[in-house]
Design a protein around this motif. Sequence first.
Motif, PDB file in Angstrom:
ATOM      1  N   UNK A  48       0.834  -1.193   0.000  1.00  0.00           N
ATOM      2  CA  UNK A  48       0.000   0.000   0.000  1.00  0.00           C
ATOM      3  C   UNK A  48       0.873   1.248   0.000  1.00  0.00           C
ATOM      4  N   UNK A  49       0.492   2.222  -0.806  1.00  0.00           N
ATOM      5  CA  UNK A  49       1.264   3.457  -0.876  1.00  0.00           C
ATOM      6  C   UNK A  49       1.162   4.205   0.445  1.00  0.00           C
ATOM      7  N   UNK A  50       2.287   4.512   1.082  1.00  0.00           N
ATOM      8  CA  UNK A  50       2.237   5.194   2.373  1.00  0.00           C
ATOM      9  C   UNK A  50       2.010   6.687   2.204  1.00  0.00           C
ATOM     10  N   UNK A  51       1.528   7.328   3.248  1.00  0.00           N
ATOM     11  CA  UNK A  51       1.395   8.788   3.217  1.00  0.00           C
ATOM     12  C   UNK A  51       2.788   9.413   3.146  1.00  0.00           C
ATOM     13  N   UNK A  52       3.719   8.819   3.892  1.00  0.00           N
ATOM     14  CA  UNK A  52       5.117   9.245   3.860  1.00  0.00           C
ATOM     15  C   UNK A  52       5.976   7.992   3.815  1.00  0.00           C
ATOM     16  N   UNK A  53       6.916   7.970   2.892  1.00  0.00           N
ATOM     17  CA  UNK A  53       7.819   6.829   2.753  1.00  0.00           C
ATOM     18  C   UNK A  53       9.016   7.088   3.667  1.00  0.00           C
ATOM     19  N   UNK A  54       8.884   6.685   4.923  1.00  0.00           N
ATOM     20  CA  UNK A  54       9.945   6.949   5.890  1.00  0.00           C
ATOM     21  C   UNK A  54      10.642   5.656   6.293  1.00  0.00           C
ATOM     22  N   UNK A  55      11.553   5.758   7.234  1.00  0.00           N
ATOM     23  CA  UNK A  55      12.307   4.578   7.663  1.00  0.00           C
ATOM     24  C   UNK A  55      11.417   3.528   8.312  1.00  0.00           C
ATOM     25  N   UNK A  56      10.356   3.975   8.989  1.00  0.00           N
ATOM     26  CA  UNK A  56       9.429   3.017   9.592  1.00  0.00           C
ATOM     27  C   UNK A  56       8.777   2.152   8.519  1.00  0.00           C
ATOM     28  N   UNK A  57       8.352   2.794   7.433  1.00  0.00           N
ATOM     29  CA  UNK A  57       7.743   2.048   6.333  1.00  0.00           C
ATOM     30  C   UNK A  57       8.773   1.130   5.686  1.00  0.00           C
ATOM     31  N   UNK A  58       9.968   1.649   5.518  1.00  0.00           N
ATOM     32  CA  UNK A  58      11.028   0.887   4.872  1.00  0.00           C
ATOM     33  C   UNK A  58      11.372  -0.376   5.662  1.00  0.00           C
ATOM     34  N   UNK A  59      11.472  -0.225   6.964  1.00  0.00           N
ATOM     35  CA  UNK A  59      11.880  -1.367   7.785  1.00  0.00           C
ATOM     36  C   UNK A  59      10.717  -2.291   8.135  1.00  0.00           C
ATOM     37  N   UNK A  61       7.352  -2.400   6.833  1.00  0.00           N
ATOM     38  CA  UNK A  61       6.498  -2.901   5.747  1.00  0.00           C
ATOM     39  C   UNK A  61       7.328  -3.600   4.666  1.00  0.00           C
ATOM     40  N   UNK A  62       8.418  -2.961   4.273  1.00  0.00           N
ATOM     41  CA  UNK A  62       9.223  -3.525   3.181  1.00  0.00           C
ATOM     42  C   UNK A  62      10.311  -4.465   3.685  1.00  0.00           C
ATOM     43  N   UNK A  63      10.562  -4.442   4.985  1.00  0.00           N
ATOM     44  CA  UNK A  63      11.500  -5.385   5.568  1.00  0.00           C
ATOM     45  C   UNK A  63      12.952  -5.122   5.236  1.00  0.00           C
ATOM     46  N   UNK A  64      13.303  -3.858   4.993  1.00  0.00           N
ATOM     47  CA  UNK A  64      14.684  -3.496   4.667  1.00  0.00           C
ATOM     48  C   UNK A  64      15.291  -2.769   5.855  1.00  0.00           C
ATOM     49  N   UNK A  65      16.343  -3.308   6.395  1.00  0.00           N
ATOM     50  CA  UNK A  65      16.966  -2.734   7.585  1.00  0.00           C
ATOM     51  C   UNK A  65      18.482  -2.634   7.411  1.00  0.00           C
ATOM     52  N   UNK A  66      19.117  -2.004   8.384  1.00  0.00           N
ATOM     53  CA  UNK A  66      20.576  -1.943   8.382  1.00  0.00           C
ATOM     54  C   UNK A  66      21.122  -0.816   7.532  1.00  0.00           C
ATOM     55  N   UNK A  67      22.448  -0.771   7.452  1.00  0.00           N
ATOM     56  CA  UNK A  67      23.117   0.287   6.714  1.00  0.00           C
ATOM     57  C   UNK A  67      22.804   0.288   5.233  1.00  0.00           C
ATOM     58  N   UNK A  68      22.495  -0.873   4.668  1.00  0.00           N
ATOM     59  CA  UNK A  68      22.198  -0.954   3.231  1.00  0.00           C
ATOM     60  C   UNK A  68      20.884  -0.268   2.884  1.00  0.00           C
ATOM     61  N   UNK A  69      20.048   0.002   3.908  1.00  0.00           N
ATOM     62  CA  UNK A  69      18.772   0.671   3.659  1.00  0.00           C
ATOM     63  C   UNK A  69      18.932   2.185   3.591  1.00  0.00           C
ATOM     64  N   UNK A  70      20.053   2.689   4.105  1.00  0.00           N
ATOM     65  CA  UNK A  70      20.239   4.135   4.246  1.00  0.00           C
ATOM     66  C   UNK A  70      20.115   4.906   2.937  1.00  0.00           C
ATOM     67  N   UNK A  72      18.362   4.214   0.261  1.00  0.00           N
ATOM     68  CA  UNK A  72      17.142   3.948  -0.514  1.00  0.00           C
ATOM     69  C   UNK A  72      16.272   5.181  -0.663  1.00  0.00           C
ATOM     70  N   UNK A  73      15.943   5.835   0.437  1.00  0.00           N
ATOM     71  CA  UNK A  73      15.057   7.002   0.366  1.00  0.00           C
ATOM     72  C   UNK A  73      15.688   8.138  -0.441  1.00  0.00           C
ATOM     73  N   UNK A  74      16.971   8.469  -0.245  1.00  0.00           N
ATOM     74  CA  UNK A  74      17.578   9.484  -1.115  1.00  0.00           C
ATOM     75  C   UNK A  74      17.543   9.121  -2.602  1.00  0.00           C
ATOM     76  N   UNK A  75      17.712   7.843  -2.916  1.00  0.00           N
ATOM     77  CA  UNK A  75      17.646   7.425  -4.321  1.00  0.00           C
ATOM     78  C   UNK A  75      16.236   7.609  -4.865  1.00  0.00           C
ATOM     79  N   UNK A  76      15.238   7.239  -4.091  1.00  0.00           N
ATOM     80  CA  UNK A  76      13.851   7.391  -4.544  1.00  0.00           C
ATOM     81  C   UNK A  76      13.479   8.858  -4.706  1.00  0.00           C
ATOM     82  N   UNK A  77      14.074   9.721  -3.887  1.00  0.00           N
ATOM     83  CA  UNK A  77      13.859  11.161  -4.053  1.00  0.00           C
ATOM     84  C   UNK A  77      14.545  11.657  -5.320  1.00  0.00           C
TER      85      UNK A  77
END
Length: 203
Positions: A48-59, A61-70, A72-77
């Motif tokens: 589901x599309x989140x209201x805000x794609x933040x670290x909480x959603x990333x970890x 809902x999407x199950x992405x954690x750790x330094x490798x997730x850092x 992701x959000x800048x790339x999507x921006x």
Amino acid sequence: MSETEAPAGAESETGSGSSARRKIPGNLPYTSSPGVLRRVLEKIPISEKPAVFNNDFLTTVLGVTGGSARPIIPILKATGLLNQSATPTELYAQFQTDGGRASAALQALRNGFQEIFKRNQYAHKAEEKALTDVIVAITGAPKGDSVVRYIYNTFETFKNYASTLKDEQPKSIPNNDERPETTATNEIRAESDQIASYPAALK
């Protein structure tokens, strides 16, 4: 962002999460963990599309954690899937759809890798060697530098979706014998035939 600043989504060279940043021209987004980015892109259409794609959603809902997730959000921006407030954009919504995903991925490439597309407007069709040469020319990094490979792999992750987009074939213009007759054309022709059938004295 100036050419001396780190690209959006850039990590430290070691990927350890330190504050040290490479000074790389071109503002090209990259991650040293393209598999994580690939996993995120795979999950966006089925989440589901989140209201805000933040670290909480990333970890959570999407199950992405750790330094490798850092990165992701800048790339999507950088690619326009999120705005600067991390709110999903129309492009994000298009990427969620089966019919619009390829077009959205291509637009994301053009948004995030503008310097590459300035040098080759068909960069999404370029072979690895040609694309690598463009990255080297933009960044000034040697071909064997790890950051060149990171940028290429990040580009390739989006390109894999865009590659399913079929080329639009230019529509050929039929010649006069092949063009379908319109109603107006038929009416004009009928009127001309009628006038031609009048007695010469009435013309």
